[in-house]
Write a protein that holds these residues in place. Sequence first.
Motif, mmCIF file in Angstrom:
data_model
loop_
_atom_site.group_PDB
_atom_site.id
_atom_site.type_symbol
_atom_site.label_atom_id
_atom_site.label_comp_id
_atom_site.label_asym_id
_atom_site.label_seq_id
_atom_site.Cartn_x
_atom_site.Cartn_y
_atom_site.Cartn_z
ATOM 1 N N ILE A 1 5.926 -9.750 -15.819
ATOM 2 C CA ILE A 1 5.948 -8.369 -15.470
ATOM 3 C C ILE A 1 6.840 -8.253 -14.169
ATOM 4 O O ILE A 1 6.344 -9.062 -13.324
ATOM 5 C CB ILE A 1 4.542 -7.802 -15.348
ATOM 6 C CG1 ILE A 1 3.839 -7.828 -16.792
ATOM 7 C CG2 ILE A 1 4.650 -6.351 -14.706
ATOM 8 C CD1 ILE A 1 2.350 -7.496 -16.585
ATOM 9 N N GLU A 2 7.833 -7.357 -13.983
ATOM 10 C CA GLU A 2 8.410 -7.383 -12.584
ATOM 11 C C GLU A 2 8.113 -5.848 -12.329
ATOM 12 O O GLU A 2 8.160 -4.822 -12.923
ATOM 13 C CB GLU A 2 9.964 -7.515 -13.080
ATOM 14 C CG GLU A 2 10.236 -8.838 -13.445
ATOM 15 C CD GLU A 2 11.883 -8.920 -13.501
ATOM 16 O OE1 GLU A 2 12.345 -10.097 -13.658
ATOM 17 O OE2 GLU A 2 12.672 -7.932 -13.978
ATOM 18 N N PHE A 3 8.046 -5.707 -11.070
ATOM 19 C CA PHE A 3 7.952 -4.426 -10.357
ATOM 20 C C PHE A 3 9.326 -4.413 -9.457
ATOM 21 O O PHE A 3 9.551 -5.386 -8.531
ATOM 22 C CB PHE A 3 6.710 -4.432 -9.488
ATOM 23 C CG PHE A 3 5.354 -4.121 -10.069
ATOM 24 C CD1 PHE A 3 5.264 -4.481 -11.523
ATOM 25 C CD2 PHE A 3 4.237 -4.109 -9.457
ATOM 26 C CE1 PHE A 3 4.042 -4.253 -12.038
ATOM 27 C CE2 PHE A 3 3.097 -3.825 -10.148
ATOM 28 C CZ PHE A 3 3.153 -3.925 -11.592
ATOM 29 N N VAL A 4 9.944 -3.189 -9.411
ATOM 30 C CA VAL A 4 11.231 -3.238 -8.574
ATOM 31 C C VAL A 4 10.963 -1.924 -7.911
ATOM 32 O O VAL A 4 10.496 -0.627 -8.544
ATOM 33 C CB VAL A 4 12.221 -3.027 -9.746
ATOM 34 C CG1 VAL A 4 13.778 -2.504 -8.925
ATOM 35 C CG2 VAL A 4 12.411 -4.348 -10.505
ATOM 36 N N GLU B 1 7.139 10.748 -13.136
ATOM 37 C CA GLU B 1 8.514 10.745 -13.235
ATOM 38 C C GLU B 1 9.643 10.402 -12.009
ATOM 39 O O GLU B 1 10.675 10.097 -12.208
ATOM 40 C CB GLU B 1 8.994 12.149 -13.741
ATOM 41 C CG GLU B 1 8.433 12.631 -15.098
ATOM 42 C CD GLU B 1 8.789 11.640 -16.327
ATOM 43 O OE1 GLU B 1 9.995 11.150 -16.304
ATOM 44 O OE2 GLU B 1 8.126 11.040 -16.985
ATOM 45 N N ASN B 2 8.946 10.614 -11.082
ATOM 46 C CA ASN B 2 9.788 10.111 -9.698
ATOM 47 C C ASN B 2 9.009 9.059 -8.894
ATOM 48 O O ASN B 2 8.519 9.011 -7.937
ATOM 49 C CB ASN B 2 10.051 11.316 -8.551
ATOM 50 C CG ASN B 2 10.979 11.205 -7.741
ATOM 51 O OD1 ASN B 2 11.701 9.882 -7.876
ATOM 52 N ND2 ASN B 2 11.016 11.840 -6.720
ATOM 53 N N PRO B 3 8.938 7.818 -9.744
ATOM 54 C CA PRO B 3 8.039 6.570 -9.020
ATOM 55 C C PRO B 3 8.525 5.963 -7.988
ATOM 56 O O PRO B 3 9.799 5.919 -7.643
ATOM 57 C CB PRO B 3 8.230 5.756 -10.262
ATOM 58 C CG PRO B 3 9.283 5.940 -10.713
ATOM 59 C CD PRO B 3 9.652 7.470 -10.794
ATOM 60 N N SER B 4 7.640 5.128 -7.246
ATOM 61 C CA SER B 4 8.089 4.615 -6.175
ATOM 62 C C SER B 4 8.411 2.830 -6.761
ATOM 63 O O SER B 4 9.088 1.927 -6.143
ATOM 64 C CB SER B 4 7.023 4.321 -5.052
ATOM 65 O OG SER B 4 5.690 4.022 -5.665
ATOM 66 N N ILE B 5 7.772 2.521 -7.903
ATOM 67 C CA ILE B 5 7.985 1.538 -8.753
ATOM 68 C C ILE B 5 8.448 1.441 -10.166
ATOM 69 O O ILE B 5 7.843 2.380 -10.585
ATOM 70 C CB ILE B 5 6.821 0.548 -8.572
ATOM 71 C CG1 ILE B 5 6.194 0.086 -7.210
ATOM 72 C CG2 ILE B 5 6.737 -0.768 -9.627
ATOM 73 C CD1 ILE B 5 4.622 -0.435 -7.305
ATOM 74 N N LEU B 6 9.376 0.934 -10.415
ATOM 75 C CA LEU B 6 9.880 0.775 -11.927
ATOM 76 C C LEU B 6 9.294 -0.529 -12.439
ATOM 77 O O LEU B 6 9.472 -1.587 -11.760
ATOM 78 C CB LEU B 6 11.348 0.733 -11.923
ATOM 79 C CG LEU B 6 11.982 2.267 -11.626
ATOM 80 C CD1 LEU B 6 13.307 2.275 -11.654
ATOM 81 C CD2 LEU B 6 11.335 2.971 -12.831
ATOM 82 N N ALA C 1 0.820 -1.201 -0.110
ATOM 83 C CA ALA C 1 0.000 -0.047 0.060
ATOM 84 C C ALA C 1 0.982 1.246 0.100
ATOM 85 O O ALA C 1 0.538 2.157 -0.349
ATOM 86 C CB ALA C 1 -0.937 0.068 1.065
ATOM 87 N N SER C 2 2.225 1.240 0.500
ATOM 88 C CA SER C 2 3.108 2.298 0.417
ATOM 89 C C SER C 2 3.574 2.688 -0.966
ATOM 90 O O SER C 2 3.859 3.785 -1.302
ATOM 91 C CB SER C 2 4.210 2.104 1.358
ATOM 92 O OG SER C 2 5.074 0.895 0.651
ATOM 93 N N PHE C 3 3.263 1.798 -1.779
ATOM 94 C CA PHE C 3 3.826 2.083 -3.434
ATOM 95 C C PHE C 3 2.602 2.714 -4.065
ATOM 96 O O PHE C 3 1.510 1.961 -4.473
ATOM 97 C CB PHE C 3 4.321 0.851 -4.164
ATOM 98 C CG PHE C 3 5.457 0.265 -3.614
ATOM 99 C CD1 PHE C 3 6.809 0.828 -3.571
ATOM 100 C CD2 PHE C 3 5.364 -0.963 -2.620
ATOM 101 C CE1 PHE C 3 7.836 0.224 -2.818
ATOM 102 C CE2 PHE C 3 6.372 -1.481 -2.058
ATOM 103 C CZ PHE C 3 7.572 -0.840 -2.269
#
Length: 172
Positions: A125-128, A72-77, A32-34
Amino acid sequence: MKKFLYIFIVFLITACSGSKVMVDYDSELDFASFKSFNFYEDVGAGLNELDVKRVTTIIQTELSAKGLVLNENPSILINVYVKTSEAVNRKRIGVGIGSGGRNGSFGISGGIPIGGKKLNETFKIEFVNAKTNNLIWEGVLNSTVKEKRTPEEKELHYNSIINEILKQYPPK
């Protein structure tokens, strides 16, 4: 009507495919923090430029519906990998010629493949975590697809599999 037919065909293919989404994630994280996401610059290994655009647009739509924002400044790539290999076509029509006699026999047999060339596709699909650069979630779906597909068929296929994968995000 044509669009409805495409959606019905994709639904039918997906329902009968038996493909299962495999998911792995960091169980110690609070997902939930992302709140925001973006894509790696080289997203879409194994896809052409048009397919990358289709896939990123679909992912963006799905994640926006879940409350995440493209930033542009994401918590997940996010990264996407697609690997294809030739599928074994087991559908064949048998042709045979035979002759038999009192003291001998003769026979010829062969198989003619039916249907078009198929490919096994692994879609990942990968979340980093953008701050730590650590993998936090991944979803993988294996499927079989036709080698020659129209852009509309590709769009429907990607929409279907991305939807299936992202149903598993965030983990519960």
